[in-house]
Design a protein around this motif. Structure first.
Motif, PDB file in Angstrom:
ATOM      1  N   GLY A 169     -19.325  82.626  27.872  1.00  0.00           N
ATOM      2  CA  GLY A 169     -19.789  81.262  28.060  1.00  0.00           C
ATOM      3  C   GLY A 169     -19.335  80.337  26.949  1.00  0.00           C
ATOM      4  N   LEU A 170     -19.393  80.825  25.710  1.00  0.00           N
ATOM      5  CA  LEU A 170     -18.923  80.021  24.573  1.00  0.00           C
ATOM      6  C   LEU A 170     -17.432  79.767  24.657  1.00  0.00           C
ATOM      7  CD1 LEU A 170     -20.973  81.656  21.664  1.00  0.00           C
ATOM      8  CD2 LEU A 170     -21.223  79.319  22.539  1.00  0.00           C
ATOM      9  N   VAL A 171     -16.669  80.797  25.024  1.00  0.00           N
ATOM     10  CA  VAL A 171     -15.214  80.639  25.141  1.00  0.00           C
ATOM     11  C   VAL A 171     -14.880  79.585  26.185  1.00  0.00           C
ATOM     12  CG1 VAL A 171     -13.081  81.783  25.863  1.00  0.00           C
ATOM     13  CG2 VAL A 171     -14.664  82.961  24.329  1.00  0.00           C
ATOM     14  N   LEU A 172     -15.531  79.645  27.336  1.00  0.00           N
ATOM     15  CA  LEU A 172     -15.261  78.662  28.382  1.00  0.00           C
ATOM     16  C   LEU A 172     -15.712  77.264  27.967  1.00  0.00           C
ATOM     17  CD1 LEU A 172     -16.139  80.606  31.653  1.00  0.00           C
ATOM     18  CD2 LEU A 172     -13.887  79.939  30.819  1.00  0.00           C
ATOM     19  N   MET A 173     -16.814  77.163  27.235  1.00  0.00           N
ATOM     20  CA  MET A 173     -17.285  75.864  26.779  1.00  0.00           C
ATOM     21  C   MET A 173     -16.252  75.197  25.873  1.00  0.00           C
ATOM     22  SD  MET A 173     -20.743  74.869  24.631  1.00  0.00           S
ATOM     23  CE  MET A 173     -20.157  75.652  23.115  1.00  0.00           C
ATOM     24  N   PHE A 174     -15.765  75.947  24.890  1.00  0.00           N
ATOM     25  CA  PHE A 174     -14.765  75.379  23.972  1.00  0.00           C
ATOM     26  C   PHE A 174     -13.440  75.120  24.679  1.00  0.00           C
ATOM     27  CE2 PHE A 174     -17.573  77.359  20.719  1.00  0.00           C
ATOM     28  CZ  PHE A 174     -17.828  76.204  19.971  1.00  0.00           C
ATOM     29  N   THR A 175     -13.121  75.954  25.677  1.00  0.00           N
ATOM     30  CA  THR A 175     -11.880  75.738  26.430  1.00  0.00           C
ATOM     31  C   THR A 175     -11.948  74.465  27.253  1.00  0.00           C
ATOM     32  OG1 THR A 175     -11.488  78.125  26.580  1.00  0.00           O
ATOM     33  CG2 THR A 175     -10.321  76.728  28.155  1.00  0.00           C
ATOM     34  N   VAL A 176     -13.063  74.259  27.980  1.00  0.00           N
ATOM     35  CA  VAL A 176     -13.229  73.065  28.790  1.00  0.00           C
ATOM     36  C   VAL A 176     -13.226  71.813  27.915  1.00  0.00           C
ATOM     37  CG1 VAL A 176     -14.834  71.813  30.298  1.00  0.00           C
ATOM     38  CG2 VAL A 176     -14.400  74.254  30.663  1.00  0.00           C
ATOM     39  N   ALA A 177     -13.847  71.908  26.744  1.00  0.00           N
ATOM     40  CA  ALA A 177     -13.896  70.761  25.821  1.00  0.00           C
ATOM     41  C   ALA A 177     -12.558  70.498  25.145  1.00  0.00           C
ATOM     42  CB  ALA A 177     -14.972  70.984  24.773  1.00  0.00           C
ATOM     43  N   GLY A 178     -11.597  71.418  25.322  1.00  0.00           N
ATOM     44  CA  GLY A 178     -10.286  71.251  24.698  1.00  0.00           C
ATOM     45  C   GLY A 178     -10.225  71.661  23.250  1.00  0.00           C
ATOM     46  N   ALA A 179     -11.268  72.386  22.781  1.00  0.00           N
ATOM     47  CA  ALA A 179     -11.316  72.806  21.382  1.00  0.00           C
ATOM     48  C   ALA A 179     -10.539  74.084  21.140  1.00  0.00           C
ATOM     49  CB  ALA A 179     -12.774  73.005  20.947  1.00  0.00           C
ATOM     50  N   VAL A 223     -21.041  73.904  31.653  1.00  0.00           N
ATOM     51  CA  VAL A 223     -20.359  75.154  32.012  1.00  0.00           C
ATOM     52  C   VAL A 223     -20.996  76.323  31.272  1.00  0.00           C
ATOM     53  CG1 VAL A 223     -18.179  76.433  31.854  1.00  0.00           C
ATOM     54  CG2 VAL A 223     -18.177  74.043  32.612  1.00  0.00           C
ATOM     55  N   PHE A 224     -21.272  76.145  29.985  1.00  0.00           N
ATOM     56  CA  PHE A 224     -21.918  77.197  29.201  1.00  0.00           C
ATOM     57  C   PHE A 224     -23.286  77.554  29.779  1.00  0.00           C
ATOM     58  CE2 PHE A 224     -25.023  78.266  25.917  1.00  0.00           C
ATOM     59  CZ  PHE A 224     -24.465  79.438  25.410  1.00  0.00           C
ATOM     60  N   VAL A 225     -24.071  76.549  30.117  1.00  0.00           N
ATOM     61  CA  VAL A 225     -25.410  76.783  30.660  1.00  0.00           C
ATOM     62  C   VAL A 225     -25.316  77.573  31.964  1.00  0.00           C
ATOM     63  CG1 VAL A 225     -27.428  75.666  31.673  1.00  0.00           C
ATOM     64  CG2 VAL A 225     -26.462  74.800  29.539  1.00  0.00           C
ATOM     65  N   LEU A 226     -24.340  77.220  32.813  1.00  0.00           N
ATOM     66  CA  LEU A 226     -24.181  77.925  34.081  1.00  0.00           C
ATOM     67  C   LEU A 226     -23.792  79.386  33.860  1.00  0.00           C
ATOM     68  CD1 LEU A 226     -23.998  77.958  37.187  1.00  0.00           C
ATOM     69  CD2 LEU A 226     -21.601  77.254  36.945  1.00  0.00           C
ATOM     70  N   GLN A 251     -27.764  87.781  29.932  1.00  0.00           N
ATOM     71  CA  GLN A 251     -27.457  86.541  29.220  1.00  0.00           C
ATOM     72  C   GLN A 251     -26.767  86.825  27.892  1.00  0.00           C
ATOM     73  OE1 GLN A 251     -31.406  84.840  29.250  1.00  0.00           O
ATOM     74  NE2 GLN A 251     -30.951  83.522  31.000  1.00  0.00           N
ATOM     75  N   VAL A 252     -27.197  87.874  27.198  1.00  0.00           N
ATOM     76  CA  VAL A 252     -26.526  88.266  25.957  1.00  0.00           C
ATOM     77  C   VAL A 252     -25.083  88.655  26.250  1.00  0.00           C
ATOM     78  CG1 VAL A 252     -26.471  89.982  24.106  1.00  0.00           C
ATOM     79  CG2 VAL A 252     -28.648  88.974  24.803  1.00  0.00           C
ATOM     80  N   LEU A 300     -17.207  69.337  40.113  1.00  0.00           N
ATOM     81  CA  LEU A 300     -16.999  69.990  41.397  1.00  0.00           C
ATOM     82  C   LEU A 300     -16.933  71.500  41.234  1.00  0.00           C
ATOM     83  CD1 LEU A 300     -14.370  67.575  43.003  1.00  0.00           C
ATOM     84  CD2 LEU A 300     -16.839  67.634  43.350  1.00  0.00           C
ATOM     85  N   LEU A 301     -16.307  71.955  40.166  1.00  0.00           N
ATOM     86  CA  LEU A 301     -16.227  73.389  39.909  1.00  0.00           C
ATOM     87  C   LEU A 301     -17.610  73.974  39.649  1.00  0.00           C
ATOM     88  CD1 LEU A 301     -13.060  73.509  37.604  1.00  0.00           C
ATOM     89  CD2 LEU A 301     -13.207  73.967  40.057  1.00  0.00           C
ATOM     90  N   LEU A 302     -18.440  73.213  38.962  1.00  0.00           N
ATOM     91  CA  LEU A 302     -19.815  73.662  38.728  1.00  0.00           C
ATOM     92  C   LEU A 302     -20.565  73.823  40.046  1.00  0.00           C
ATOM     93  CD1 LEU A 302     -20.719  71.436  35.644  1.00  0.00           C
ATOM     94  CD2 LEU A 302     -20.647  73.944  35.657  1.00  0.00           C
ATOM     95  N   LEU A 303     -20.351  72.904  40.980  1.00  0.00           N
ATOM     96  CA  LEU A 303     -20.983  73.008  42.283  1.00  0.00           C
ATOM     97  C   LEU A 303     -20.469  74.224  43.046  1.00  0.00           C
ATOM     98  CD1 LEU A 303     -21.012  69.280  43.497  1.00  0.00           C
ATOM     99  CD2 LEU A 303     -22.975  70.681  42.852  1.00  0.00           C
ATOM    100  N   VAL A 304     -19.148  74.427  43.028  1.00  0.00           N
ATOM    101  CA  VAL A 304     -18.541  75.542  43.759  1.00  0.00           C
ATOM    102  C   VAL A 304     -19.065  76.879  43.258  1.00  0.00           C
ATOM    103  CG1 VAL A 304     -16.376  76.763  44.174  1.00  0.00           C
ATOM    104  CG2 VAL A 304     -16.470  74.283  44.420  1.00  0.00           C
ATOM    105  N   VAL A 305     -19.233  76.995  41.941  1.00  0.00           N
ATOM    106  CA  VAL A 305     -19.694  78.252  41.354  1.00  0.00           C
ATOM    107  C   VAL A 305     -21.216  78.367  41.397  1.00  0.00           C
ATOM    108  CG1 VAL A 305     -19.770  79.635  39.246  1.00  0.00           C
ATOM    109  CG2 VAL A 305     -17.666  78.422  39.868  1.00  0.00           C
TER     110      VAL A 305
END
Length: 236
Positions: free
Chosen positions: A222-232, A136-139, A215-216, A46-51
């Motif tokens: 993007g990486l930080v959010l990816m690992f955060t969402v994954a719980g890493a 999330v990273f791709v977005l 993108q750079v 849902l967050l992906l849709l909202v953003v």
């Protein structure tokens, strides 16, 4: 040899087109987010849709306007793939990190515990599988920069450039890009972030350069959010 956009063909749209798309983006953002306003923690999908939906819609509208009122996005927005332009974008984006990363650290030190981006606030507390984390990273790192560049250094840039020239377009889009994120405390940092992206567009005269530079710039968040969402890693 890469084909270059045809010059001298003026489009029949201007600042009004940008304002229309920007208003559409803001209204869509409100309408998409409204059903989830009362929920404390929405699913990552849902967050992906909202953003994602408002940004993608804005980019599509911008492209459609150039087809209806101009010569299409390839000519009007300089939206065409070019290896040289992409290389310039990579160069400006990478060199820009040596300025934007220290600026981010300084901004964080000044703002303190409240230092966070809008994307960080949206996705920081969300948790999901690695598949959702990659989405999330791709977005954040790929899709959002394309959409934002089409709007700001595409539609707005060309509207200003056609009337006042490319240096004015560089200045206006840098400021508007920073303010349009509606993150008051983060605006000075966004000004710094926008400069190398705008320079990539300025010196290449090609939107693919600023897309790659953007993108750079978004790669690390993007990486930080990816690992955060994954719980890493813990949420910021």
């Amino acid at each position: 040899m890469e084909a270059q956009p045809q010059s001298g063909r003026r489009h029949r749209w201007g600042l009004g087109a940008f304002l229309f798309v920007e208003v559409a983006y803001l209204l869509t953002s409100v309408l998409v987010a409204l059903p989830f306003a009362g929920s404390e923690l929405a699913h990552v999908s849902l967050l992906l849709l909202v953003v994602g939906v408002p940004s993608i819609l804005a980019a599509v509208l911008a492209i459609m306007i150039t087809r209806w009122r101009g010569n299409g996005p390839r000519i009007d927005l300089r939206l065409q793939w070019c290896w040289r332009a992409a290389g310039l974008g990579l160069l400006f984006g990478t060199v820009g990190l040596f300025v934007t990363i220290p600026a981010s650290l300084l901004w964080t030190a000044i703002v303190g515990a409240d230092a966070n981006s809008a994307a960080g606030e949206v996705f920081g507390a969300a948790r999901g599988t690695w598949a959702w984390a990659v989405a999330v990273f791709v977005l954040i790192a790929i899709v959002a920069p394309i959409c934002e560049e089409i709007l700001y250094r595409g539609l707005l840039w060309e509207a200003v450039d056609q009337r006042w020239g490319r240096w004015v377009a560089f200045g206006v889009t840098t400021v508007v890009f920073s303010v349009a994120h509606l993150e008051l405390t983060r605006t000075p940092l966004l000004l710094v972030v926008a400069i190398p992206i705008g320079l990539a567009r300025l010196y290449s005269d090609n939107l693919s350069a600023s897309i790659v530079a953007h993108q750079v710039t978004n790669l690390l968040p993007g990486l930080v959010l990816m690992f955060t969402v994954a719980g890493a890693m813990p949420a910021a």
